[in-house]
Design a protein around this motif. Structure first.
Motif, PDB file in Angstrom:
ATOM      1  N   GLN A  18       0.829  -1.202   0.000  1.00  0.00           N
ATOM      2  CA  GLN A  18       0.000   0.000   0.000  1.00  0.00           C
ATOM      3  C   GLN A  18       0.870   1.261   0.000  1.00  0.00           C
ATOM      4  OE1 GLN A  18      -2.771   0.143   3.252  1.00  0.00           O
ATOM      5  NE2 GLN A  18      -3.644   2.113   2.624  1.00  0.00           N
ATOM      6  N   LEU A  19       1.899   1.261   0.858  1.00  0.00           N
ATOM      7  CA  LEU A  19       2.804   2.424   0.890  1.00  0.00           C
ATOM      8  C   LEU A  19       3.561   2.578  -0.429  1.00  0.00           C
ATOM      9  CD1 LEU A  19       4.230   2.032   4.523  1.00  0.00           C
ATOM     10  CD2 LEU A  19       2.646   3.803   3.705  1.00  0.00           C
ATOM     11  N   GLU A  20       3.943   1.464  -1.034  1.00  0.00           N
ATOM     12  CA  GLU A  20       4.651   1.540  -2.310  1.00  0.00           C
ATOM     13  C   GLU A  20       3.745   2.099  -3.411  1.00  0.00           C
ATOM     14  OE1 GLU A  20       7.564  -2.317  -1.407  1.00  0.00           O
ATOM     15  OE2 GLU A  20       5.889  -2.458  -2.825  1.00  0.00           O
ATOM     16  N   ASN A  21       2.488   1.726  -3.397  1.00  0.00           N
ATOM     17  CA  ASN A  21       1.558   2.276  -4.388  1.00  0.00           C
ATOM     18  C   ASN A  21       1.382   3.786  -4.185  1.00  0.00           C
ATOM     19  OD1 ASN A  21       1.132  -0.235  -5.589  1.00  0.00           O
ATOM     20  ND2 ASN A  21      -0.563  -0.735  -4.217  1.00  0.00           N
ATOM     21  N   GLU A  22       1.228   4.195  -2.931  1.00  0.00           N
ATOM     22  CA  GLU A  22       1.092   5.632  -2.647  1.00  0.00           C
ATOM     23  C   GLU A  22       2.347   6.391  -3.056  1.00  0.00           C
ATOM     24  OE1 GLU A  22       0.029   6.261   1.393  1.00  0.00           O
ATOM     25  OE2 GLU A  22      -1.836   5.088   1.289  1.00  0.00           O
ATOM     26  N   LEU A  23       3.507   5.796  -2.758  1.00  0.00           N
ATOM     27  CA  LEU A  23       4.761   6.455  -3.148  1.00  0.00           C
ATOM     28  C   LEU A  23       4.890   6.560  -4.663  1.00  0.00           C
ATOM     29  CD1 LEU A  23       7.353   4.983  -0.623  1.00  0.00           C
ATOM     30  CD2 LEU A  23       6.879   7.403  -1.020  1.00  0.00           C
ATOM     31  N   ASP A  24       4.477   5.544  -5.351  1.00  0.00           N
ATOM     32  CA  ASP A  24       4.557   5.568  -6.807  1.00  0.00           C
ATOM     33  C   ASP A  24       3.720   6.703  -7.378  1.00  0.00           C
ATOM     34  OD1 ASP A  24       5.455   4.165  -9.319  1.00  0.00           O
ATOM     35  OD2 ASP A  24       3.282   4.065  -9.586  1.00  0.00           O
ATOM     36  N   LEU A  25       2.493   6.863  -6.878  1.00  0.00           N
ATOM     37  CA  LEU A  25       1.629   7.950  -7.345  1.00  0.00           C
ATOM     38  C   LEU A  25       2.207   9.316  -6.967  1.00  0.00           C
ATOM     39  CD1 LEU A  25      -1.885   6.436  -6.475  1.00  0.00           C
ATOM     40  CD2 LEU A  25      -0.788   6.566  -8.723  1.00  0.00           C
ATOM     41  N   LYS A  26       2.701   9.428  -5.752  1.00  0.00           N
ATOM     42  CA  LYS A  26       3.267  10.701  -5.299  1.00  0.00           C
ATOM     43  C   LYS A  26       4.499  11.081  -6.121  1.00  0.00           C
ATOM     44  CE  LYS A  26       0.638  11.852  -1.733  1.00  0.00           C
ATOM     45  NZ  LYS A  26      -0.086  13.144  -1.648  1.00  0.00           N
ATOM     46  N   LEU A  27       5.332  10.101  -6.416  1.00  0.00           N
ATOM     47  CA  LEU A  27       6.545  10.403  -7.175  1.00  0.00           C
ATOM     48  C   LEU A  27       6.227  10.809  -8.606  1.00  0.00           C
ATOM     49  CD1 LEU A  27       8.933   7.583  -5.889  1.00  0.00           C
ATOM     50  CD2 LEU A  27       9.136  10.038  -5.468  1.00  0.00           C
ATOM     51  N   VAL A  28       5.193  10.192  -9.188  1.00  0.00           N
ATOM     52  CA  VAL A  28       4.781  10.601 -10.536  1.00  0.00           C
ATOM     53  C   VAL A  28       4.295  12.048 -10.522  1.00  0.00           C
ATOM     54  CG1 VAL A  28       3.097  10.198 -12.361  1.00  0.00           C
ATOM     55  CG2 VAL A  28       4.260   8.265 -11.297  1.00  0.00           C
ATOM     56  N   SER A  29       3.467  12.402  -9.550  1.00  0.00           N
ATOM     57  CA  SER A  29       2.995  13.789  -9.435  1.00  0.00           C
ATOM     58  C   SER A  29       4.148  14.735  -9.148  1.00  0.00           C
ATOM     59  CB  SER A  29       1.949  13.882  -8.325  1.00  0.00           C
ATOM     60  OG  SER A  29       0.852  13.033  -8.592  1.00  0.00           O
ATOM     61  N   PHE A  30       5.077  14.284  -8.322  1.00  0.00           N
ATOM     62  CA  PHE A  30       6.235  15.107  -7.980  1.00  0.00           C
ATOM     63  C   PHE A  30       7.090  15.393  -9.212  1.00  0.00           C
ATOM     64  CE2 PHE A  30      10.302  15.799  -5.605  1.00  0.00           C
ATOM     65  CZ  PHE A  30       9.868  16.858  -4.846  1.00  0.00           C
ATOM     66  N   SER A  31       7.280  14.370 -10.039  1.00  0.00           N
ATOM     67  CA  SER A  31       8.048  14.550 -11.271  1.00  0.00           C
ATOM     68  C   SER A  31       7.335  15.485 -12.246  1.00  0.00           C
ATOM     69  CB  SER A  31       8.296  13.194 -11.917  1.00  0.00           C
ATOM     70  OG  SER A  31       9.002  13.328 -13.122  1.00  0.00           O
ATOM     71  N   LYS A  32       6.006  15.363 -12.352  1.00  0.00           N
ATOM     72  CA  LYS A  32       5.247  16.261 -13.229  1.00  0.00           C
ATOM     73  C   LYS A  32       5.332  17.703 -12.738  1.00  0.00           C
ATOM     74  CE  LYS A  32       1.880  12.864 -14.895  1.00  0.00           C
ATOM     75  NZ  LYS A  32       0.441  12.491 -14.937  1.00  0.00           N
ATOM     76  N   LEU A  33       5.332  17.882 -11.426  1.00  0.00           N
ATOM     77  CA  LEU A  33       5.457  19.230 -10.876  1.00  0.00           C
ATOM     78  C   LEU A  33       6.799  19.854 -11.240  1.00  0.00           C
ATOM     79  CD1 LEU A  33       4.430  21.513  -9.018  1.00  0.00           C
ATOM     80  CD2 LEU A  33       5.459  20.285  -7.100  1.00  0.00           C
ATOM     81  N   CYS A  34       7.840  19.069 -11.154  1.00  0.00           N
ATOM     82  CA  CYS A  34       9.164  19.572 -11.528  1.00  0.00           C
ATOM     83  C   CYS A  34       9.217  19.941 -13.008  1.00  0.00           C
ATOM     84  CB  CYS A  34      10.224  18.517 -11.200  1.00  0.00           C
ATOM     85  SG  CYS A  34      11.915  19.017 -11.593  1.00  0.00           S
ATOM     86  N   THR A  35       8.600  19.091 -13.848  1.00  0.00           N
ATOM     87  CA  THR A  35       8.600  19.372 -15.289  1.00  0.00           C
ATOM     88  C   THR A  35       7.795  20.629 -15.608  1.00  0.00           C
ATOM     89  OG1 THR A  35       8.767  17.000 -15.722  1.00  0.00           O
ATOM     90  CG2 THR A  35       8.071  18.410 -17.541  1.00  0.00           C
ATOM     91  N   SER A  36       6.640  20.779 -14.996  1.00  0.00           N
ATOM     92  CA  SER A  36       5.824  21.971 -15.242  1.00  0.00           C
ATOM     93  C   SER A  36       6.519  23.221 -14.741  1.00  0.00           C
ATOM     94  CB  SER A  36       4.459  21.816 -14.559  1.00  0.00           C
ATOM     95  OG  SER A  36       4.612  21.730 -13.146  1.00  0.00           O
ATOM     96  N   TYR A  37       7.262  23.097 -13.644  1.00  0.00           N
ATOM     97  CA  TYR A  37       8.014  24.246 -13.122  1.00  0.00           C
ATOM     98  C   TYR A  37       9.077  24.678 -14.126  1.00  0.00           C
ATOM     99  CZ  TYR A  37      10.513  27.114  -9.696  1.00  0.00           C
ATOM    100  OH  TYR A  37      11.107  28.146  -9.023  1.00  0.00           O
ATOM    101  N   SER A  38       9.768  23.710 -14.720  1.00  0.00           N
ATOM    102  CA  SER A  38      10.802  24.026 -15.703  1.00  0.00           C
ATOM    103  C   SER A  38      10.208  24.714 -16.920  1.00  0.00           C
ATOM    104  CB  SER A  38      11.519  22.738 -16.110  1.00  0.00           C
ATOM    105  OG  SER A  38      12.461  22.990 -17.125  1.00  0.00           O
ATOM    106  N   HIS A  39       9.062  24.200 -17.402  1.00  0.00           N
ATOM    107  CA  HIS A  39       8.439  24.805 -18.593  1.00  0.00           C
ATOM    108  C   HIS A  39       7.924  26.209 -18.293  1.00  0.00           C
ATOM    109  CE1 HIS A  39       7.634  20.565 -20.428  1.00  0.00           C
ATOM    110  NE2 HIS A  39       8.913  20.916 -20.462  1.00  0.00           N
ATOM    111  N   SER A  40       7.343  26.397 -17.123  1.00  0.00           N
ATOM    112  CA  SER A  40       6.839  27.731 -16.788  1.00  0.00           C
ATOM    113  C   SER A  40       7.976  28.717 -16.631  1.00  0.00           C
ATOM    114  CB  SER A  40       6.017  27.660 -15.495  1.00  0.00           C
ATOM    115  OG  SER A  40       6.834  27.257 -14.403  1.00  0.00           O
TER     116      SER A  40
END
Length: 250
Positions: A18-40
């Motif tokens: 369960q924790l691994e699934n939550e971490l996987d989702l959080k890390l995907v969102s975290f990576s998207k946030l970093c990418t959107s920050y770079s583009h902005s």
């Protein structure tokens, strides 16, 4: 007793998954946030280059706050997953069935590898985000300096132009002085060469005079005879002139 320990192990595995699934989702969102920050950041940089309006930096913005919140949440999940893995390690060490110990150790190692991968991905994404933010802060500072320089008073610009003109005048004066010095040096070399040539000619004439003394004496006698003839001719002309004058007045 065995059923109880088996249930305990299954509960730990369920918590880990369960924790691994939550971490996987959080890390995907975290990576998207970093990418959107770079583009902005890139869009803001282009907008600053093509327009005179200044846009505020992303420090303290909603993306920064979201980054901090998600980082804390991921760190908490990693800590919880680490705790679950530690409990699973304790269980495998205390398990009393050797035949099951190898399978349990394999399962534990797989969960540890997943934890290590998630931890590495989190730190890598966080480091990239921090590097992008630091670069954006630096570029923003540079843009502010450029804008302040452009919006400054024209006195400094005028003074700079005067300094540049004066510098050009000094460089031109130095160039003229160097050219004058070069001409003077060339003239000196030519005069030295001509003086050497005259000395050479004089030495050759002296050598000829010393080598042919008879010719020198003959030339001297000829000069003396020419001078004597000139005196005689002058005396005759003078006598004739006096006689003519006396005849004319008588």
């Amino acid at each position: 007793m065995a059923a109880g320990t088996s249930n305990y192990w299954e509960d730990l595995r369920k918590q880990a998954r369960q924790l691994e699934n939550e971490l996987d989702l959080k890390l995907v969102s975290f990576s998207k946030l970093c990418t959107s920050y770079s583009h902005s950041s890139a869009r803001d940089g282009r907008r600053d280059r093509y327009s005179s309006d200044t846009t505020p930096l992303l420090n303290g913005s909603s993306q920064d706050r979201m980054f901090e919140t998600m980082a804390i949440e991921i760190e908490q999940l990693l800590a919880r997953l680490t705790g679950v893995n530690d409990k699973m390690a304790e269980y495998t060490n205390s398990a009393g069935v050797p035949s099951l110990n190898a399978a349990l150790m394999h399962t534990l190692q797989r969960h540890r590898d997943i934890l290590q991968d998630y931890t590495h991905e989190f730190h890598k994404t966080k480091a990239n985000f921090m590097a992008i933010r630091e670069r954006e802060n630096l570029m923003g500072s540079v843009r502010k300096d450029i804008e302040s320089y452009k919006s400054g008073s024209g006195v400094n610009n005028r003074r700079t132009e005067l300094f540049l003109k004066e510098h050009d005048h000094l460089r031109n004066s130095d160039r003229l002085i160097e050219e004058t010095i070069s001409i003077a040096m060339a003239t000196k070399e030519n005069m030295t060469s001509q003086r050497g040539m005259l000395k050479s000619i004089q030495s050759k004439m002296n050598t000829l005079a010393n080598r042919f003394p008879a010719v020198n004496s003959l030339i001297q006698r000829i000069n003396l005879r020419k001078r004597r003839d000139s005196l005689i001719l002058g005396g005759v002309i003078g006598v004739c002139t006096i006689l003519l004058l006396l005849y004319a007045f008588h």
